[in-house]
Design a protein around this motif. Structure first.
Motif, mmCIF file in Angstrom:
data_model
loop_
_atom_site.group_PDB
_atom_site.id
_atom_site.type_symbol
_atom_site.label_atom_id
_atom_site.label_comp_id
_atom_site.label_asym_id
_atom_site.label_seq_id
_atom_site.Cartn_x
_atom_site.Cartn_y
_atom_site.Cartn_z
ATOM 1 N N SER A 13 0.796 -1.181 0.130
ATOM 2 C CA SER A 13 0.002 0.007 -0.222
ATOM 3 C C SER A 13 0.872 1.181 0.107
ATOM 4 N N VAL A 14 1.949 1.283 0.781
ATOM 5 C CA VAL A 14 2.794 2.409 0.898
ATOM 6 C C VAL A 14 3.431 2.514 -0.591
ATOM 7 N N ILE A 15 4.015 1.361 -1.115
ATOM 8 C CA ILE A 15 4.482 1.613 -2.463
ATOM 9 C C ILE A 15 3.592 2.132 -3.385
ATOM 10 N N ILE A 16 2.448 1.513 -3.364
ATOM 11 C CA ILE A 16 1.443 2.331 -4.269
ATOM 12 C C ILE A 16 1.117 3.752 -4.040
ATOM 13 N N PHE A 17 0.929 3.865 -2.822
ATOM 14 C CA PHE A 17 0.845 5.397 -2.496
ATOM 15 C C PHE A 17 1.714 6.293 -2.936
ATOM 16 N N VAL A 18 2.960 5.951 -2.570
ATOM 17 C CA VAL A 18 4.242 6.833 -3.073
ATOM 18 C C VAL A 18 4.361 6.927 -4.544
ATOM 19 N N SER A 19 3.879 5.879 -5.272
ATOM 20 C CA SER A 19 4.432 5.718 -6.875
ATOM 21 C C SER A 19 3.232 6.810 -7.529
ATOM 22 N N CYS A 20 2.083 6.971 -6.711
ATOM 23 C CA CYS A 20 1.092 7.583 -7.133
ATOM 24 C C CYS A 20 1.149 9.149 -6.750
ATOM 25 N N VAL A 21 1.907 9.433 -6.014
ATOM 26 C CA VAL A 21 2.067 11.013 -5.568
ATOM 27 C C VAL A 21 2.378 11.864 -6.923
ATOM 28 N N ASP A 22 1.479 12.943 -6.882
ATOM 29 C CA ASP A 22 1.692 13.840 -8.019
ATOM 30 C C ASP A 22 2.880 14.638 -7.907
ATOM 31 N N ASN A 23 3.974 14.598 -8.657
ATOM 32 C CA ASN A 23 4.977 15.622 -8.868
ATOM 33 C C ASN A 23 4.945 16.789 -9.857
ATOM 34 N N SER A 24 3.915 16.844 -10.305
ATOM 35 C CA SER A 24 3.592 17.701 -11.553
ATOM 36 C C SER A 24 3.699 19.152 -10.878
ATOM 37 N N ASP A 25 3.614 19.512 -9.987
ATOM 38 C CA ASP A 25 3.685 20.913 -9.319
ATOM 39 C C ASP A 25 5.227 21.311 -9.055
ATOM 40 N N LYS A 26 6.044 20.403 -9.189
ATOM 41 C CA LYS A 26 7.350 20.735 -9.040
ATOM 42 C C LYS A 26 7.989 21.113 -10.354
ATOM 43 N N ILE A 27 8.691 22.543 -10.320
ATOM 44 C CA ILE A 27 9.152 22.794 -11.545
ATOM 45 C C ILE A 27 10.442 22.186 -11.736
ATOM 46 N N THR A 28 10.625 21.806 -12.963
ATOM 47 C CA THR A 28 11.739 20.905 -13.697
ATOM 48 C C THR A 28 12.678 22.033 -14.305
ATOM 49 N N VAL A 29 13.998 22.048 -14.226
ATOM 50 C CA VAL A 29 14.885 22.817 -14.949
ATOM 51 C C VAL A 29 15.930 21.903 -15.551
ATOM 52 N N CYS A 30 16.025 21.912 -17.066
ATOM 53 C CA CYS A 30 17.024 20.968 -17.693
ATOM 54 C C CYS A 30 16.614 19.495 -17.034
ATOM 55 N N ASN A 31 15.531 19.168 -16.833
ATOM 56 C CA ASN A 31 14.958 17.891 -16.426
ATOM 57 C C ASN A 31 15.347 17.438 -14.950
ATOM 58 N N THR A 32 15.855 18.279 -14.079
ATOM 59 C CA THR A 32 16.085 18.309 -12.642
ATOM 60 C C THR A 32 14.951 19.148 -12.020
ATOM 61 N N ILE A 33 15.171 18.570 -10.601
ATOM 62 C CA ILE A 33 14.272 19.461 -9.773
ATOM 63 C C ILE A 33 15.197 20.581 -9.163
ATOM 64 N N ASN A 34 16.497 20.239 -8.983
ATOM 65 C CA ASN A 34 17.531 20.955 -8.327
ATOM 66 C C ASN A 34 18.912 20.925 -9.025
ATOM 67 N N PRO A 35 18.794 22.096 -10.230
ATOM 68 C CA PRO A 35 19.890 21.998 -11.274
ATOM 69 C C PRO A 35 21.291 22.157 -10.446
ATOM 70 N N LEU A 36 21.380 22.991 -9.288
ATOM 71 C CA LEU A 36 22.684 23.176 -8.765
ATOM 72 C C LEU A 36 23.277 21.998 -8.124
ATOM 73 N N GLU A 37 22.454 20.972 -7.830
ATOM 74 C CA GLU A 37 22.908 19.735 -7.196
ATOM 75 C C GLU A 37 22.886 18.416 -8.136
ATOM 76 N N GLU A 38 21.914 18.479 -9.283
ATOM 77 C CA GLU A 38 21.753 17.442 -10.254
ATOM 78 C C GLU A 38 22.517 17.549 -11.428
ATOM 79 N N LEU A 39 22.961 18.585 -11.790
ATOM 80 C CA LEU A 39 23.805 18.929 -13.118
ATOM 81 C C LEU A 39 25.133 18.837 -12.680
ATOM 82 N N VAL A 40 25.776 17.914 -12.824
ATOM 83 C CA VAL A 40 27.271 17.485 -12.503
ATOM 84 C C VAL A 40 28.370 18.940 -12.872
#
Length: 122
Positions: A13-40
């Protein structure tokens, strides 16, 4: 139902719930949520700035330019003859400003760069 079975159901149930959480409200930049940490390449610049013994003011600013996310890297904010560069998501220089020669390869940057977000400064 045994405790083991209840645990399995709870876990699924937890796995299903977590996988269904809507992340569409997070702004992505260069296909990342946090470019300063995720763009090497950008993270390496930031770390270099943090470890630098040169005490000039430095900035990393994110913009939208020509409908794309870009990053202005200012290695010496308010320094005479400083060359400032603008990078695309893959770390390639798309514009440069300043320097001794007065370079300006994107003369419309100030006019058309929008959505300024200061990502890092010292």
């Amino acid at each position: 139902m045994t405790i083991k079975m209840k645990f399995k159901h709870l876990f699924l149930s937890v796995i299903i719930f977590v996988s269904c959480v809507d992340n569409s409200d997070k702004i992505t930049v260069c296909n990342t949520i946090n470019p300063l940490e995720e763009l090497v390449w950008l993270k390496e610049i930031k770390i270099g700035f943090e470890q630098s013994s040169f005490f000039s003011k430095k900035k990393i600013i994110q913009y939208t330019y020509q409908n794309k996310s870009v990053f202005l890297i200012d290695i010496c904010n308010n320094c005479a003859d400083n060359l400032t560069a603008v990078y695309n998501c893959t770390g390639n220089v798309i514009c440069e400003f300043g320097g001794i020669a007065g370079v300006n390869t994107c003369p419309d940057f100030d006019k058309y760069a929008t959505n300024e977000i200061l990502l890092w400064e010292n």
